[in-house]
Design a protein around this motif. Sequence first.
Motif, mmCIF file in Angstrom:
data_model
loop_
_atom_site.group_PDB
_atom_site.id
_atom_site.type_symbol
_atom_site.label_atom_id
_atom_site.label_comp_id
_atom_site.label_asym_id
_atom_site.label_seq_id
_atom_site.Cartn_x
_atom_site.Cartn_y
_atom_site.Cartn_z
ATOM 1 N N LEU A 119 -13.889 -14.846 -37.592
ATOM 2 C CA LEU A 119 -14.096 -14.028 -36.408
ATOM 3 C C LEU A 119 -14.853 -12.769 -36.782
ATOM 4 N N ARG A 120 -15.899 -12.505 -36.025
ATOM 5 C CA ARG A 120 -16.695 -11.308 -36.280
ATOM 6 C C ARG A 120 -16.194 -10.162 -35.414
ATOM 7 N N CYS A 121 -16.083 -8.983 -36.013
ATOM 8 C CA CYS A 121 -15.703 -7.772 -35.298
ATOM 9 C C CYS A 121 -16.916 -6.861 -35.224
ATOM 10 N N ALA A 122 -17.390 -6.633 -34.005
ATOM 11 C CA ALA A 122 -18.555 -5.775 -33.790
ATOM 12 C C ALA A 122 -18.073 -4.382 -33.401
ATOM 13 N N ILE A 123 -18.331 -3.393 -34.251
ATOM 14 C CA ILE A 123 -17.927 -2.022 -33.994
ATOM 15 C C ILE A 123 -19.174 -1.183 -33.729
ATOM 16 N N TYR A 124 -19.208 -0.567 -32.556
ATOM 17 C CA TYR A 124 -20.310 0.327 -32.228
ATOM 18 C C TYR A 124 -20.036 1.668 -32.904
ATOM 19 N N ALA A 125 -20.888 1.996 -33.870
ATOM 20 C CA ALA A 125 -20.643 3.141 -34.737
ATOM 21 C C ALA A 125 -21.716 4.220 -34.561
ATOM 22 N N PRO A 126 -21.376 5.462 -34.929
ATOM 23 C CA PRO A 126 -20.126 5.861 -35.580
ATOM 24 C C PRO A 126 -18.931 5.751 -34.647
ATOM 25 N N ALA A 127 -17.780 5.512 -35.246
ATOM 26 C CA ALA A 127 -16.549 5.320 -34.477
ATOM 27 C C ALA A 127 -15.358 5.760 -35.319
ATOM 28 N N TYR A 128 -14.211 5.842 -34.683
ATOM 29 C CA TYR A 128 -12.962 6.164 -35.363
ATOM 30 C C TYR A 128 -12.801 5.251 -36.575
ATOM 31 N N LEU A 129 -12.572 5.826 -37.739
ATOM 32 C CA LEU A 129 -12.637 5.079 -38.984
ATOM 33 C C LEU A 129 -11.539 4.035 -39.150
ATOM 34 N N GLU A 130 -10.431 4.184 -38.418
ATOM 35 C CA GLU A 130 -9.350 3.212 -38.551
ATOM 36 C C GLU A 130 -9.757 1.823 -38.074
ATOM 37 N N PHE A 186 -15.107 -9.994 -31.490
ATOM 38 C CA PHE A 186 -14.155 -8.967 -31.062
ATOM 39 C C PHE A 186 -14.921 -7.644 -31.098
ATOM 40 N N VAL A 187 -15.164 -7.057 -29.914
ATOM 41 C CA VAL A 187 -16.006 -5.869 -29.790
ATOM 42 C C VAL A 187 -15.140 -4.622 -29.656
ATOM 43 N N VAL A 188 -15.493 -3.580 -30.417
ATOM 44 C CA VAL A 188 -14.789 -2.301 -30.349
ATOM 45 C C VAL A 188 -15.770 -1.220 -29.909
ATOM 46 N N PHE A 189 -15.419 -0.516 -28.848
ATOM 47 C CA PHE A 189 -16.292 0.531 -28.313
ATOM 48 C C PHE A 189 -15.440 1.734 -27.935
ATOM 49 N N GLU A 224 -19.679 13.020 -43.075
ATOM 50 C CA GLU A 224 -20.574 12.192 -43.874
ATOM 51 C C GLU A 224 -20.050 10.778 -44.097
ATOM 52 N N ASN A 225 -18.738 10.540 -43.923
ATOM 53 C CA ASN A 225 -18.225 9.185 -44.154
ATOM 54 C C ASN A 225 -18.234 8.315 -42.902
ATOM 55 N N PHE A 226 -18.792 8.824 -41.798
ATOM 56 C CA PHE A 226 -19.001 7.988 -40.614
ATOM 57 C C PHE A 226 -20.271 7.169 -40.781
ATOM 58 N N ASP A 227 -20.228 5.909 -40.326
ATOM 59 C CA ASP A 227 -21.433 5.071 -40.351
ATOM 60 C C ASP A 227 -22.537 5.732 -39.530
ATOM 61 N N GLY A 228 -23.728 5.836 -40.123
ATOM 62 C CA GLY A 228 -24.875 6.390 -39.419
ATOM 63 C C GLY A 228 -25.030 7.891 -39.549
ATOM 64 N N ILE A 262 -21.553 -3.883 -37.855
ATOM 65 C CA ILE A 262 -21.659 -2.488 -37.441
ATOM 66 C C ILE A 262 -22.947 -2.310 -36.633
ATOM 67 N N ILE A 263 -22.796 -1.836 -35.393
ATOM 68 C CA ILE A 263 -23.947 -1.617 -34.513
ATOM 69 C C ILE A 263 -24.193 -0.120 -34.379
ATOM 70 N N ASP A 264 -25.392 0.306 -34.648
ATOM 71 C CA ASP A 264 -25.777 1.716 -34.585
ATOM 72 C C ASP A 264 -25.954 2.132 -33.126
ATOM 73 N N ARG A 265 -25.012 2.922 -32.609
ATOM 74 C CA ARG A 265 -25.096 3.361 -31.207
ATOM 75 C C ARG A 265 -26.306 4.244 -30.942
ATOM 76 N N PHE A 266 -26.714 5.000 -31.932
ATOM 77 C CA PHE A 266 -27.800 5.951 -31.730
ATOM 78 C C PHE A 266 -29.170 5.284 -31.645
ATOM 79 N N ASN A 267 -29.341 4.186 -32.386
ATOM 80 C CA ASN A 267 -30.678 3.600 -32.493
ATOM 81 C C ASN A 267 -30.769 2.125 -32.130
ATOM 82 N N ALA A 268 -29.630 1.445 -31.943
ATOM 83 C CA ALA A 268 -29.700 -0.005 -31.716
ATOM 84 C C ALA A 268 -28.644 -0.482 -30.734
ATOM 85 N N MET A 269 -28.490 0.243 -29.634
ATOM 86 C CA MET A 269 -27.488 -0.135 -28.641
ATOM 87 C C MET A 269 -27.728 -1.525 -28.053
#
Length: 342
Positions: free
Chosen positions: A98-109, A139-142, A313-317, A123-130
């Motif tokens: 199962l793939r989990c798609a997280i729109y990042a940056p996001a809560y690290l947990e 399983f999508v996390v937003f 700095e430890n957030f994706d993107g 990991i999907i870049d919200r800033f540049n690749a929505m």
Amino acid sequence: MMQTFQHGGDITAFAKICGCSLDEVIDLSSNINFVKPHIDVDFNTINIAPYPNYDSLYESIADYYGVAEDQMELFNGGSSAIFSLFPHIKGNHKGLPLRCAIYAPAYLEYKKAANRVGYELHIIDRFNAMDEEVAQGSFVVFVNPSTPDGAFYDIRPLLEKWHSRNCTVLIDESFIEFTPHTSATGYLAQYPNLFILKSLTKYWGAAGIRMGALLSSVQNIAALRQREPLWKLSAFDAVYIQAVLQDESFAKRSEIANQESRDYLLELLQKSPLIKRIYPSEANFILVELYGITAEELQERLTPYRVMVRNCENFDGLNKYHVRIALKEVEKLQRLKEVFHA
């Protein structure tokens, strides 16, 4: 270098570095509402001998969110809800990848939970690749409003896209009370694979009271409850939350105070030579990109003033130049002046 899943600053350790008490620290790394609800509860009168009963608690919270009691499950904090839901969703796929798609940056947990359970991370870049496509059945996390930047997104077209891909969706609305926007709870009947995470502590300024809620269909909640223990919340948690929900003046007081804080902080940041970019935010924090100084160096300059900010700095993107600053009382934000305008 920050650890991968490190969160905001350790206020106790920071106070020791400063040689001061906890009360003297201005914690701008914490995204907890600085406005406090009015409650009138004598906790010495609470009967803690029996196991707690949650009937009135569920009734109060369900009424607040506008859902039925059997559309909601409570947890001792939003993180606990996340770490219960992730294995539950994966278990429903009968061991299949199962793939989990997280729109990042996001809560690290979210990333931590996905790794622990064994999801294939996307990991999907919200800033540049929505517009990036998600795999069928993901399983999508937003997070909406997002963290650490506080942007709010029109969720309807996104829900339609995810639904067309047969995805299970989790929308984290932990900060939505700070905005004028409507919750996605109105879509629960339309999208059977939708879960919504609510925090009952961030807006109410009580991170020490551990309570979060997952909202979904009656069927989804019934299945989730089968894995849950009977008593997850203390009697103190239950009484406190029911008390704050009765404070009818809180929402207006919070709105006015946070807006005053936002106006002051934005003006200070806009005039600072240390700021390269200010990210538009509707939450109770503001993300900035620094100019000519790293987040770590900024924190070193702020330490003599007993002020903590959130190195992002430890957030994706994001990178070592990104800092999140929480809204607090204006008089506390004034300590930033000498550093940001030096």
